[in-house]
Every structure is written in C-alpha cells, then in structure tokens.
Write an enzyme that holds these catalytic residues in place. Structure first.
Site, PDB file in Angstrom:
ATOM      1  N   ASP A  94     -12.745  16.729  -9.215  1.00 14.12           N
ATOM      2  CA  ASP A  94     -12.169  16.538 -10.563  1.00 14.12           C
ATOM      3  C   ASP A  94     -10.959  17.433 -10.820  1.00 14.12           C
ATOM      4  O   ASP A  94     -10.012  17.038 -11.508  1.00 14.12           O
ATOM      5  CB  ASP A  94     -13.219  16.686 -11.674  1.00 14.12           C
ATOM      6  CG  ASP A  94     -13.974  18.002 -11.646  1.00 14.12           C
ATOM      7  OD1 ASP A  94     -13.785  18.777 -10.682  1.00 14.12           O
ATOM      8  OD2 ASP A  94     -14.765  18.247 -12.570  1.00 14.12           O
ATOM      9  N   ARG A 120     -18.166   8.141 -15.485  1.00 17.72           N
ATOM     10  CA  ARG A 120     -17.208   7.256 -16.092  1.00 17.72           C
ATOM     11  C   ARG A 120     -16.679   6.295 -15.066  1.00 17.72           C
ATOM     12  O   ARG A 120     -16.433   6.699 -13.922  1.00 17.72           O
ATOM     13  CB  ARG A 120     -16.003   8.090 -16.505  1.00 17.72           C
ATOM     14  CG  ARG A 120     -15.746   8.189 -17.930  1.00 17.72           C
ATOM     15  CD  ARG A 120     -14.712   9.288 -18.048  1.00 17.72           C
ATOM     16  NE  ARG A 120     -15.093  10.141 -19.125  1.00 17.72           N
ATOM     17  CZ  ARG A 120     -14.451  10.148 -20.282  1.00 17.72           C
ATOM     18  NH1 ARG A 120     -13.381   9.430 -20.457  1.00 17.72           N
ATOM     19  NH2 ARG A 120     -14.860  10.908 -21.249  1.00 17.72           N
ATOM     20  N   SER A 159     -17.465  15.675  -8.330  1.00 23.20           N
ATOM     21  CA  SER A 159     -17.169  17.070  -8.658  1.00 23.20           C
ATOM     22  C   SER A 159     -18.290  18.023  -8.245  1.00 23.20           C
ATOM     23  O   SER A 159     -18.898  18.705  -9.081  1.00 23.20           O
ATOM     24  CB  SER A 159     -16.901  17.186 -10.152  1.00 23.20           C
ATOM     25  OG  SER A 159     -15.970  16.204 -10.513  1.00 23.20           O
TER      26      SER A 159
HETATM   27 MG    MG Z   1     -15.814  15.618 -15.524  1.00 21.83          MG
END
Ligand code: MG
Ligand code: ADP
Length: 431
Positions: free
Chosen positions: A168, A46, A115
C-alpha cells in the site's frame, strides 16, 4: 549502512526494491484502458475500477466497492480468504455495464495491493513473510500471494490477470507521484502503519542487480516493525505486545497505528479502575475485554466538545457498560486519549523526519527551493483529526519554520488502490 539512526537497521533488515527502466515507479504507462485494483490491508478490502485516458489523459474515472473481512476469515485458511475476495471481485465485475466490456480474448488486468510483509521476487510475485494487524493464516505464510489469488480467481471463473503486486505504501507513492512529481515518500496510518520512499539506487548496498536508468528505486521500509532500545515503551505496551498474535513484532505499529490506540487506552483505564477505583468499587467487566474499545470510539471521545462531555458519557455507557460516569471521569478519559494519540502522532512524525533526513531534505539549503511532498493515507490519518493535527504540528516543530515551508504533507485519498491500478497498467501484458 543508511545514515539515519532511526531507520538504519530497519531498512537493511526488511526492505524491498522495485526496478523500472526509466522512472523509479512507472517504466511506461499504457494508453487508454480499464484496469482493476484490489486493496487488502486490514479490516476491509476494496475493489476498484480505474479508467485511464491515454497518454497525458490521466485518470478518467474510478469506482470502488468496499467489503469488510469477516473475523473468522482473518484466522482461517488461505483458500477461504482468497475465495472470499475473489467472489467479491467477481460480483463487482458482474455488476458493470456494457461500456466496460473488453474485446474478445482480452484479459482484465489487476494491481493487487497487499499490505503485509512480502519477499517480492518480481512485479507479479511475492511470498508472504508473516501476517500482521490481527491476521493469522498459517498456510499462507511462505506462499506466493499472487498465485493464491490467481487460483482463487480461476475457481471463480473470473478471467483476470494479476499484473502487479504492490504494497500500500508503494501504491500510494505511485498514485501520488503520478499526479505530482514532488512526492518522494508515502506513509500509511491506518489499521497498521508503514512507509516507502524514493532512494538513489547507488545508496542501496543490498541491491546487486542492474542499476535502473532513472538512478532511483523505491524502498518499502516496513517501518511498522521498527524497534529500538531508544524507543521508550510502557508496561501497557509490553503487555499488549505479549498478548498479541505477533509478540515481539511490529512494535512501532503497536504504539502508533489505528488497530492499537484504543486498546492502549482501554488498558490504562482498566489499570486506573483497578488501582484507584475509577468508575466505582468494582472494575466494570467490559473494561477487561481486549479490543472492545476501538480507535474510532477513542477518537469520537477525544473530539467531544460538549460542556458535559456527552459523547464520552455515551461511549462509556454503550461500549464499556459504565452507566453514570461523572464529568471528572470523562475529563480523565479525554486526557488519556490525548496522551495516547499524541504519543503515536509524534512518533509517526519522528519517522517522517527520519525519511527527510535520509533524503537530506531536513535542512534549509540556500538557493534551493525544492518542494518535498509526503503522501499520507489511511483511516487513522484521515478520520482522527487530533492525531493528524498533532502529527503535522510536530513535523513543523522538528523542522523549524524555514524548512517547513518547503515540506508538504498531502492526503492521498485512496492513493494505494489507484497506484496499484496504474502499476498494473505500466506492467500490462498488452504494452
Ligand atoms: Mg489500506
Ligand atoms: P487499512 O490499514 O486496513 O487499509 P484503513 O486505511 O481503511 O485501513 O483505515 C482503517 C483504520 O483507520 C481502522 O482500523 C481504524 O483504526 C482507523 N479509523 C477509522 N475510522 C476512524 C476514526 N473515525 N477515528 C480514528 N481512527 C479511525
């Protein structure tokens, strides 16, 4: 040594801590400006644009774009992956309107949510320890992921500085804590799983630096890598692990997170088909294909409330090429989804209880009515209602009625991206 048996070894073996002067998360936060975040977690990434409203102004606006990562890039080279990400980020920036133009000479700043396990040496650098969740890009291991991204941004001609590298869980904790100071921990249940929590600095024996003024630090637990002789595993788990890209690693993640639950169901169904001819005399060939049954399929079947379990029938036909399943077979499939999801959810709840115990918040203390908020995020938690319902009821069951009243599980939607943008702001070069 940390007191919870569940996480004692884990925290010592793979934790990292952040040190900000006044607050465990934000040292100080910059006034009115525009910040970006890039969230690379599993199957999608994202890009976010977050506009902050200055002191006490909060988040004025946020926009995002989500892009899936092509399978071949997950097992290719570091340059290929980062070039792809940088190109998408560049497109996102190119599409923005004149209101987002920065004054000449001013660099855009980005918080990078990455992450995967990293050895973090500063707020804006960290070397990749290993890949998880289906990624395997050998030449990136041991490299500084911020340097890799920065070089890719330069190759794109995008003038953007990576001012914070964030996990994250830490991003979700930061995003949650920004709006609610009762947030003490963040848990991700998505493609993979992990947790972070706020710890008293003096309780961290491996920290040898200066103690932060706040007296607190954030621990990224990397709990996906938890394993223990007390954690019962089935033969399906052992086989899944042995055939995975990272055998022997991320054992907890492999029994509770979204990348694996559907695959566990497939393995059990395959065994039943082989041993007692479920679905007929021959084992349906598709049932033998690893990862063909994804967790969203499993959750769609699990949530089927129709009297003839039509959704289950459709999924069996469309995904596993089993055309005429009987109601009895469909019921068995739902039951299996329930068992696998409940095991994952209950273990995730046990992990959360471990954090609460470590913080001393699992018992009722007379005269104290301190609220404890755990920020949760991730596609599995967000979309798999039976899973999240079971997780929440297990926490209540483990804590008992009285303590449960003060513990809140809060969905922190996209908290990790927003948290990364906030951390980029608090570490801006223009402060
Ligand atoms: Mg995620
Ligand atoms: P990431 O860990 O990549 O950041 P997300 O938080 O976006 O992932 O979550 C994506 C994961 O969530 C998917 O890999 C899948 O396992 C799970 N998921 C997504 N949609 C559903 C659904 N409808 N039901 C169950 N699980 C889902």
């Amino acid at each position: 040594m940390l007191s919870t048996p569940l996480f004692g070894v884990l925290v010592l073996s793979q934790s990292k801590a952040f040190n900000c002067p006044n607050c465990p998360i934000f040292g100080s936060l910059i006034a009115f400006r525009l910040f970006y975040a890039l969230d690379l977690g599993g199957t999608n990434f994202r890009v976010l644009r977050v506009q902050l409203g200055g002191k006490d102004g909060g988040i004025v606006s946020q926009e995002f774009a989500e892009v899936s990562i092509p399978q071949d890039l997950m097992v290719g080279t570091s340059d290929e992956l980062f070039d792809y990400i940088a190109a998408e980020l560049s497109k996102f920036v190119a599409q923005e309107g004149p209101e987002f133009q920065l004054p000449t000479g001013r660099q855009r700043e980005l918080g990078f949510t990455f992450s995967f396990p990293v050895m973090q040496s500063s707020i804006d650098s960290g070397t990749l320890i290993k890949w998880t969740k289906g990624f395997s890009i050998d030449d990136a291991v041991g490299q500084d992921v911020v340097a890799e991204l920065t070089r890719a941004l330069e190759r794109q001609g995008l003038d953007m500085r990576v001012s914070a590298l964030v996990n994250d869980t830490v991003g979700t904790l930061a995003g949650g804590r920004y709006s609610n100071k009762d947030v003490v921990a963040a848990v991700i249940l998505g493609t993979g799983t992990n947790a972070a929590y706020v710890e008293c600095a003096h309780a961290i024996p491996k920290w040898h630096g200066l103690l932060p003024k706040s007296g607190e630090m954030v621990i990224n637990m990397e709990w996906g890598n938890f394993r223990s002789s007390h954690l019962p595993l089935t033969e399906y788990d052992y086989c899944l692990d042995a055939e995975s890209l990272n055998p022997g690693e991320q054992v907890f993640e492999k029994i509770i997170s979204g990348m694996y639950l559907g695959e566990i169901v497939r393995r059990v169904l395959c065994r039943i088909a082989e041993e007692v001819s479920l679905f007929g005399d021959t084992v349906p060939p598709k049932l033998k294909v690893p990862f063909v049954l994804r967790t969203p399929h499993m959750s769609a079947m699990h949530h089927d409330t129709s009297s003839d379990l039509k959704v289950v029938g459709d999924k069996l036909r469309d995904i596993l090429e089993i055309p005429n399943s009987s109601l009895k077979e469909r019921k068995l499939v739902v039951q299996l989804c329930d068992i696998v999801a409940a095991r994952g959810a209950r273990l995730a709840a046990a992990g959360i209880l471990g954090i609460l115990k470590k913080l001393g918040r699992e018992t009722f203390k007379d005269g104290e009515n301190q609220r404890t908020v755990i920020a949760l995020d991730g596609g599995l938690y967000e979309h798999y209602a039976e899973y999240s319902k079971c997780l929440e009821s297990t926490i209540a069951e483990l804590l008992g009625e009285k303590v449960s009243e003060s513990i809140v599980i809060e969905h922190s939607n996209d908290g990790s991206g927003i948290g990364a943008a906030l951390l980029a702001a608090s570490h801006s070069q223009y402060l």
